[in-house]
Design a protein around this motif. Structure first.
Motif, PDB file in Angstrom:
ATOM      1  N   ALA A  64       0.841  -1.206   0.000  1.00 31.82           N
ATOM      2  CA  ALA A  64       0.000   0.000   0.000  1.00 31.82           C
ATOM      3  C   ALA A  64       0.875   1.255   0.000  1.00 31.82           C
ATOM      4  CB  ALA A  64      -0.929  -0.010   1.218  1.00 31.82           C
ATOM      5  N   PHE A  65       1.928   1.243   0.808  1.00 36.49           N
ATOM      6  CA  PHE A  65       2.837   2.388   0.820  1.00 36.49           C
ATOM      7  C   PHE A  65       3.506   2.582  -0.544  1.00 36.49           C
ATOM      8  CE2 PHE A  65       3.368   2.003   5.671  1.00 36.49           C
ATOM      9  CZ  PHE A  65       2.529   3.083   5.911  1.00 36.49           C
ATOM     10  N   LEU A  66       3.830   1.479  -1.226  1.00 39.85           N
ATOM     11  CA  LEU A  66       4.381   1.600  -2.582  1.00 39.85           C
ATOM     12  C   LEU A  66       3.394   2.311  -3.500  1.00 39.85           C
ATOM     13  CD1 LEU A  66       6.058  -1.854  -3.288  1.00 39.85           C
ATOM     14  CD2 LEU A  66       7.188   0.369  -3.224  1.00 39.85           C
ATOM     15  N   ALA A  67       2.139   1.884  -3.442  1.00 35.15           N
ATOM     16  CA  ALA A  67       1.110   2.492  -4.291  1.00 35.15           C
ATOM     17  C   ALA A  67       0.924   3.966  -3.968  1.00 35.15           C
ATOM     18  CB  ALA A  67      -0.206   1.745  -4.141  1.00 35.15           C
ATOM     19  N   ARG A  73       8.645   4.321   3.937  1.00 31.45           N
ATOM     20  CA  ARG A  73       7.817   3.454   4.781  1.00 31.45           C
ATOM     21  C   ARG A  73       7.601   2.094   4.124  1.00 31.45           C
ATOM     22  NH1 ARG A  73       2.971   7.103   6.904  1.00 31.45           N
ATOM     23  NH2 ARG A  73       2.654   5.392   8.380  1.00 31.45           N
ATOM     24  N   ALA A  74       7.475   2.082   2.797  1.00 25.61           N
ATOM     25  CA  ALA A  74       7.327   0.813   2.085  1.00 25.61           C
ATOM     26  C   ALA A  74       8.550  -0.063   2.330  1.00 25.61           C
ATOM     27  CB  ALA A  74       7.142   1.056   0.589  1.00 25.61           C
ATOM     28  N   TYR A  75       9.720   0.507   2.161  1.00 22.62           N
ATOM     29  CA  TYR A  75      10.935  -0.282   2.346  1.00 22.62           C
ATOM     30  C   TYR A  75      11.058  -0.785   3.782  1.00 22.62           C
ATOM     31  CZ  TYR A  75      15.658  -1.904   2.575  1.00 22.62           C
ATOM     32  OH  TYR A  75      16.758  -2.697   2.793  1.00 22.62           O
ATOM     33  N   GLU A  76      10.755   0.060   4.727  1.00 23.48           N
ATOM     34  CA  GLU A  76      10.838  -0.343   6.138  1.00 23.48           C
ATOM     35  C   GLU A  76       9.975  -1.578   6.399  1.00 23.48           C
ATOM     36  OE1 GLU A  76       9.213   1.536  10.240  1.00 23.48           O
ATOM     37  OE2 GLU A  76      10.476   2.874   9.041  1.00 23.48           O
ATOM     38  N   ASP A  77       8.742  -1.548   5.926  1.00 26.30           N
ATOM     39  CA  ASP A  77       7.834  -2.690   6.133  1.00 26.30           C
ATOM     40  C   ASP A  77       8.300  -3.929   5.373  1.00 26.30           C
ATOM     41  OD1 ASP A  77       6.162  -1.319   7.844  1.00 26.30           O
ATOM     42  OD2 ASP A  77       4.512  -1.133   6.416  1.00 26.30           O
ATOM     43  N   LEU A  78       8.712  -3.736   4.135  1.00 25.20           N
ATOM     44  CA  LEU A  78       9.084  -4.886   3.316  1.00 25.20           C
ATOM     45  C   LEU A  78      10.371  -5.540   3.814  1.00 25.20           C
ATOM     46  CD1 LEU A  78       8.122  -3.402  -0.140  1.00 25.20           C
ATOM     47  CD2 LEU A  78       6.892  -5.174   1.152  1.00 25.20           C
ATOM     48  N   ALA A  79      11.335  -4.749   4.215  1.00 28.14           N
ATOM     49  CA  ALA A  79      12.583  -5.308   4.746  1.00 28.14           C
ATOM     50  C   ALA A  79      12.308  -6.069   6.047  1.00 28.14           C
ATOM     51  CB  ALA A  79      13.604  -4.200   4.961  1.00 28.14           C
ATOM     52  N   ARG A  80      11.461  -5.502   6.876  1.00 29.19           N
ATOM     53  CA  ARG A  80      11.096  -6.166   8.132  1.00 29.19           C
ATOM     54  C   ARG A  80      10.360  -7.476   7.855  1.00 29.19           C
ATOM     55  NH1 ARG A  80       7.362  -2.985  12.206  1.00 29.19           N
ATOM     56  NH2 ARG A  80       6.671  -4.759  13.442  1.00 29.19           N
ATOM     57  N   SER A  81       9.446  -7.457   6.899  1.00 33.87           N
ATOM     58  CA  SER A  81       8.712  -8.664   6.539  1.00 33.87           C
ATOM     59  C   SER A  81       9.659  -9.738   6.000  1.00 33.87           C
ATOM     60  CB  SER A  81       7.636  -8.348   5.500  1.00 33.87           C
ATOM     61  OG  SER A  81       6.939  -9.518   5.156  1.00 33.87           O
ATOM     62  N   ALA A  82      10.600  -9.347   5.157  1.00 33.49           N
ATOM     63  CA  ALA A  82      11.563 -10.307   4.598  1.00 33.49           C
ATOM     64  C   ALA A  82      12.399 -10.944   5.698  1.00 33.49           C
ATOM     65  CB  ALA A  82      12.451  -9.625   3.569  1.00 33.49           C
ATOM     66  N   ALA A  83      12.750 -10.159   6.703  1.00 34.25           N
ATOM     67  CA  ALA A  83      13.532 -10.693   7.822  1.00 34.25           C
ATOM     68  C   ALA A  83      12.703 -11.677   8.652  1.00 34.25           C
ATOM     69  CB  ALA A  83      14.041  -9.554   8.701  1.00 34.25           C
ATOM     70  N   LEU A  84      11.410 -11.423   8.752  1.00 38.12           N
ATOM     71  CA  LEU A  84      10.520 -12.299   9.525  1.00 38.12           C
ATOM     72  C   LEU A  84      10.134 -13.566   8.768  1.00 38.12           C
ATOM     73  CD1 LEU A  84       8.179  -9.563  11.011  1.00 38.12           C
ATOM     74  CD2 LEU A  84       9.713 -11.049  12.334  1.00 38.12           C
TER      75      LEU A  84
END
Length: 172
Positions: A64-67, A73-84
């Motif tokens: 959603a942040f990408l859109a 904020r998009a990168y912060e969420d996506l990097a965190r998700s990838a780590a999880l």
């Protein structure tokens, strides 16, 4: 390449959505599918607040942040998700879109390659990686990806526009 089309294609990786009364994570995904971006951010934020390790909601909120073109904020969420959760192809697909949008084609290729490794039948990831290869002047790699699309998705609506050749470019 319109981002909205990318979001719809990428959400196909996410699987089915539970009924509207499902979890905040399910509702977040549903809002994202409807392109209700502010609602998706709010619902995903609720899910992440309730469970900070909810990689799925982080991926959807990142999308959603990408859109919304809120790339930090998009990168912060996506990097965190990838780590999880390093096994979610949608996370890496969205990271590829992030790197495309922030003009980092080498990183985009890496992210799309991970998506393809996790979801080898995804023609949209091949298409986006081919475009990133073109930006890097890697014509042979781009052509291999375009051919792969023709092999795995011959009926894909875009098949008629999949290049059969790529002009050589100068990497200078």
């Amino acid at each position: 390449m319109r981002f909205t089309a990318l979001v719809w294609s990428a959400l196909a990786l996410a699987g089915p959505v539970a009924h509207a009364g499902g979890t905040a994570s399910d509702q977040c995904q549903g809002a994202l599918r409807k392109a209700a971006l502010a609602e998706a951010v709010a619902l995903c934020s609720q899910a992440v607040d309730a469970n900070p390790a909810d990689a799925r909601s982080l991926t959807h909120r990142g999308g959603a942040f990408l859109a919304l073109e809120d790339f930090d904020r998009a990168y912060e969420d996506l990097a965190r998700s990838a780590a999880l959760d390093g096994g979610n192809p949608l996370t890496f697909y969205n990271l590829g879109v992030y790197y495309d949008k922030t003009k980092k084609p080498e990183k985009a290729v890496e992210a799309y390659s991970t998506t393809i490794r996790l979801s080898p039948g995804n023609p949209v990831a091949y298409f986006n990686r081919a475009k990133a290869y073109e930006r890097l002047c890697k014509s042979a790699e781009a052509l291999r990806d375009y051919q792969k699309i023709r092999d795995i998705a011959p009926g894909m609506a875009r098949a008629r526009t999949i290049p059969t050749s790529v002009e050589a470019c100068s990497s200078e």
